[in-house]
Design an enzyme around this catalytic site. Structure first.
Site, PDB file in Angstrom:
ATOM      1  N   HIS A   1     -23.544 -25.688 -29.879  1.00  0.00           N
ATOM      2  CA  HIS A   1     -23.482 -27.143 -29.792  1.00  0.00           C
ATOM      3  C   HIS A   1     -22.163 -27.561 -30.427  1.00  0.00           C
ATOM      4  O   HIS A   1     -21.916 -27.291 -31.597  1.00  0.00           O
ATOM      5  CB  HIS A   1     -24.657 -27.785 -30.529  1.00  0.00           C
ATOM      6  CG  HIS A   1     -24.628 -29.279 -30.446  1.00  0.00           C
ATOM      7  ND1 HIS A   1     -25.382 -29.979 -29.548  1.00  0.00           N
ATOM      8  CD2 HIS A   1     -23.923 -30.200 -31.142  1.00  0.00           C
ATOM      9  CE1 HIS A   1     -25.158 -31.275 -29.702  1.00  0.00           C
ATOM     10  NE2 HIS A   1     -24.275 -31.433 -30.658  1.00  0.00           N
ATOM     11  N   CYS A   2     -21.313 -28.167 -29.632  1.00  0.00           N
ATOM     12  CA  CYS A   2     -19.989 -28.513 -30.132  1.00  0.00           C
ATOM     13  C   CYS A   2     -19.924 -30.000 -30.473  1.00  0.00           C
ATOM     14  O   CYS A   2     -19.966 -30.837 -29.578  1.00  0.00           O
ATOM     15  CB  CYS A   2     -18.936 -28.182 -29.071  1.00  0.00           C
ATOM     16  SG  CYS A   2     -17.264 -28.411 -29.671  1.00  0.00           S
TER      17      CYS A   2
END
Lengths: 161, 506
Positions: free
Chosen positions: B189-190
C-alpha cells in the site's frame, strides 16, 4: 423452429415449476499459478442432474477461454507496448483483449445455459460476476404442483400483455 | 399456449456482463438507484461517480502531486529559458514529455482499481463454511486459522482464509488493512500514490517511479548545469541570486533522487524475479528458507518476467463500480448480519422506500432479469401491476406488494426492519470474526425463521401450502425459495430466474 419451440417448452416448464434449491460452487484451480482456471472435479450435487462429460466440457472450454485471455505472447506484448506508447489512451477507443474474450465467454455461457443447463434445471452464473472466484451453478427443483402455483401461472398468463 | 405465443412476440435487451450501464427501463428514474461504489464495503474513496478509486488517506498523495508540480513548474519557468537559449531547446521538450508521462502514470496508479477482490456473496460464504465444517468436524468453537494447501509448479503454497472477505485468498493476494480489501497480487500500500499497488496497477506504478527517477535526475542535472554555466558568466553567488528557484529544485531533487532511484532499482529487481514486495519482505521464496524453496511464479528468465509484468494482459476490474446496486436476489443461505454489507445497505434502502418504490424495485428486479436467453422482453411489471390492481393478487405476489411488508421487502435479509443503517452492519461485520461466525452459521435457519414468519404468513392471506416459508427449519435452501415464488412464477421466462440469480452477485 421446432428447436425453438422445444427450448421454450423446457424453459417454460422450468420457469413454471422452478425454485432455487441449491447452489454449487466450482472453485478455482491454482495448481498452475495465478492464471484463471476452474476445477473440473464433478460436484456430487450434480450427480443425477447432468452428465459428467457435458459438465467437464463446459468447464474445460471456460478454462481455455480464460487461458486465451491471459496468454502472454506476441499479441499481448504488442497491445501492451502500444498502450504504453499512447499513454493508455488507446483503450478509450479500443477494447482490451481480455474484455473481448470476456464477451465471448458471456455468450458461451448463455448458449450453454440455453441448450444444456436450463433444460436440466440448472443455471450457470458467469464467474466475472463472482469476482472470478467461482463458477456458481444454481440448481432448480420442481416445486411439485400445488393449486396456488398453477393458479398463479395461469393468472400471470392471462394478465400477460 | 398463449403464453408461448406471447413469449415469441417479445424481444429483450442484452445484459452486458460488465453491467456497467443501467437497465433500460422506464421505471428506473422513479426509484433511486444506488451505484455499487456507494455500497462498496471497503475503505475506499470514490470520485467522479465511481470512475476514480483511491484509498481513504490521500494527504500524502497530494503532497506528492504538489512536489512534482512545483518542482517542474519552477524548472520550466526559471531554468528552461536559459537552457533553451544556451544549450538546446530540446531540453524543455524532453522535460515536458517526461513530466507529462510522470503525471499520467501517477494518476493512473492512484485512480485505478489495484485488483480488489469482491467479497464473497452470502451463498458462497455459507458454502465455504460448510466445507470447512465438514473438514474440521464442526466443533462449534472458532476453528484455528483456516488454510488450504495448493501445489503450484511443484512448490507448496498456503492459501489463507480471509475472515473479512470470507474467501480463500488466491495465491499472491493479500488483505490490505488500510483499505480493508483483498487485493490480487498485492505488492504494497503506497501512501505516496494514495492507493494499493496490486495486479492491475503495478505496471503503472513501476512506470511512475521509473519515469520519476529519470525526471528527477534530468532536472537535477540540468539545474546544476544552469547554475554552473551562469556562474561562469556572472559568478557563483550572483548566479544563485538570479535564480533562487534553482536552489529549491536542487534540494528537492537531491533528496528525492536517493529514495526514488533506490525504489526503482528495487522494483526492477522484483519484476525481473517476478516477486511482490510482500513476498520479498517476508522472504517467501528466499533460498534461506530451504534448499528447495524457489519462486513458482517466475518464468525462469529475466526478460520474460519483465515482459509479463509490464506488457502482459491487463485484467478488468472485478468490482463493478459504476453498475447499479440491484435489489436483493434469490439467496439460499440465510445471510447473517455480518456477512452482507451489501445486503445491509440494500435492506436499509428498501426499508426507507414506500410501497410504490417497492413495487418499482420489484419491477426493476424482474425487468433487470432480461437476459439474452430467449430474446424476449420481460413483461413482469405488467403482471405485477395488474395483480395489485386486481386485488385478487396471489398471496406470494402480494407479499411483495402489500404496504405492510414493504419493510420486509428485503427478500430474506435477516436484518429486521427497524435495524439501523449500514453502520450497525459494519460494526457487526467487524465484530463477527471476533465472536466466531460459526455461531452465526450454525443457526442461520433459526435466525431466518422468525423473519420469514414475520414476513409473509401473517401479512398475507395465503394458503399455507403455497409458501415454503412454512417449513423454514426443514430446508435452509427453500427458505428463500418460498419467498421468491412470485418472482419465478410471474416471469414468463426462465431468464428472469437467471436474472434473479445474477442479481445475487451483489
Amino acid at each position: 423452429m421446432g428447436l425453438i419451440k422445444d427450448t421454450f417448452h423446457n424453459l417454460q416448464e422450468l420457469r413454471n415449476s422452478a425454485s432455487l434449491a441449491n447452489k454449487v460452487f466450482i472453485q478455482r484451480d491454482y495448481s498452475e499459478g495465478t492464471t484463471c482456471k476452474f476445477q473440473t472435479k464433478f460436484p456430487s450435487e450434480l450427480e443425477n442432474r447432468i452428465e459428467r462429460t457435458l459438465f467437464e466440457d463446459t468447464v474445460k472450454t471456460l478454462n481455455n477461454f480464460y487461458a486465451e485471455a491471459e496468454k502472454i505472447g506476441g499479441h499481448s506484448y504488442l497491445e501492451g507496448c502500444l498502450a504504453c506508447v499512447t499513454a493508455y489512451l488507446i483503450f478509450l477507443c479500443m477494447e482490451t483483449r481480455y474484455e473481448k474474450v470476456l464477451k465471448k465467454i458471456a455468450k458461451y455461457i448463455q448458449e450453454q445455459n440455453e441448450k444444456i443447463y436450463a433444460p436440466r434445471g440448472l443455471l450457470i452464473t458467469d464467474p466475472i460476476e463472482r469476482g472470478m472466484r467461482v463458477i456458481e451453478i444454481s440448481i432448480y427443483e420442481d416445486r411439485g404442483s400445488s393449486g396456488s402455483s398453477s393458479g398463479s401461472s395461469s393468472v400471470s398468463g392471462s394478465t400477460a400483455r | 399456449m398463449h403464453i408461448g405465443e406471447s413469449m415469441r412476440e417479445c424481444e429483450y435487451s442484452q445484459i452486458s456482463t460488465r453491467s456497467s450501464t443501467p437497465m433500460e427501463t422506464p421505471h428506473k428514474k422513479r426509484s433511486p438507484k444506488r451505484k455499487k461504489w456507494e455500497a462498496f464495503p471497503g475503505r475506499n474513496k470514490f470520485y467522479c461517480d465511481g470512475r476514480i478509486m483511491m484509498a481513504k488517506q490521500t494527504g500524502v498523495f497530494y503532497l506528492t502531486l504538489v512536489l512534482i508540480l512545483v518542482t517542474c513548474g519552477l524548472f520550466f519557468t526559471f531554468d528552461c529559458q536559459y537552457l533553451a537559449k544556451e544549450l538546446t531547446p530540446i531540453i524543455p521538450v524532453i522535460g515536458g514529455a517526461l513530466f507529462l508521462f510522470v503525471l499520467g502514470t501517477l494518476l493512473r496508479t492512484s485512480f485505478s482499481d489495484p485488483g480488489v477482490l469482491p467479497r464473497a456473496t452470502p451463498d458462497e460464504a455459507a458454502d465455504l463454511e460448510r466445507q470447512i465444517d465438514v473438514a474440521n468436524g464442526s466443533t462449534g468453537y472458532r476453528p484455528p486459522p483456516r488454510t488450504k494447501e495448493v501445489v503450484i509448479n511443484g512448490q507448496t503454497v498456503k492459501l489463507k482464509y480471509c475472515f473479512t472477505c470470507k474467501i480463500f485468498r488466491p495465491p499472491r493476494a493479500s488483505h490490505c488493512s488500510l483499505c480493508d480489501n483483498c487485493v490480487e497480487r498485492f505488492d504494497h500500500h503506497c501512501p505516496w500514490v494514495g492507493n494499493c499497488v496490486g495486479r492491475r496497477n503495478y505496471r503503472f506504478f513501476y512506470m511512475f517511479i521509473l519515469s520519476l527517477s529519470f525526471l528527477t535526475i534530468f532536472i537535477f542535472a540540468f539545474v546544476i548545469t544552469h547554475i554552473i554555466l551562469s556562474s561562469h558568466q556572472k559568478g557563483f553567488l550572483s548566479a544563485l541570486k538570479d535564480s533562487p528557484a534553482s536552489v529549491l529544485e536542487v534540494v528537492v531533487c537531491f533528496f528525492s533522487v536517493w529514495s526514488i532511484v533506490g525504489l526503482s532499482g528495487f522494483h526492477t529487481y522484483l519484476i525481473s524475479s517476478n516477486q511482490t514486495t510482500n513476498e520479498d519482505i517476508k522472504g517467501s521464496w528466499s533460498s534461506k528458507r530451504g534448499k528447495d524453496n524457489y519462486n513458482p511464479y517466475s518464468y525462469g528468465n529475466i526478460f520474460t518476467n519483465c515482459c509479463a509484468a509490464l506488457c502482459g494482459p491487463l485484467p478488468p476490474s472485478l468490482i463493478d463500480r459504476r453498475g447499479y446496486v440491484e435489489a436483493d436476489a434469490p439467496q439460499l443461505a440465510a445471510p447473517t448480519n455480518g456477512i452482507t454489507m451489501y445486503g445491509a445497505t440494500q435492506s436499509q434502502q428498501s426499508h426507507m422506500c414506500d410501497q410504490d418504490q417497492c413495487i418499482q424495485s420489484t419491477k426493476f428486479v424482474l425487468q433487470a432479469a432480461a437476459t439474452p436467453l430467449l430474446q424476449q422482453q420481460t413483461s413482469e411489471p405488467v403482471i405485477i401491476t395488474s395483480s395489485t390492481e386486481n386485488g385478487t393478487s396471489l398471496p406470494a405476489r402480494a407479499s411483495l406488494t402489500l404496504g405492510g411488508p414493504c419493510s420486509t421487502f428485503p427478500l430474506g435479509q435477516p436484518t429486521p426492519p427497524t435495524s439501523t443503517p449500514s453502520l450497525s452492519c459494519q460494526e457487526a461485520a467487524d465484530v463477527l470474526p471476533i465472536h466466531g461466525h460459526t455461531l452465526n452459521h450454525t443457526y442461520p435457519l433459526q435466525e431466518q425463521a422468525p423473519h420469514h414468519h414475520y414476513l409473509t404468513p401473517e401479512e398475507v392471506p395465503s394458503p399455507p401450502g403455497m409458501l415454503h416459508c412454512g417449513s423454514p427449519l426443514g430446508h435452509s435452501h427453500t427458505v428463500q425459495a418460498g419467498f421468491y415464488n412470485p418472482a419465478s412464477q410471474d416471469s414468463l421466462h426462465e431468464d428472469s430466474v437467471r436474472g434473479l440469480v445474477k442479481l445475487s452477485s451483489v
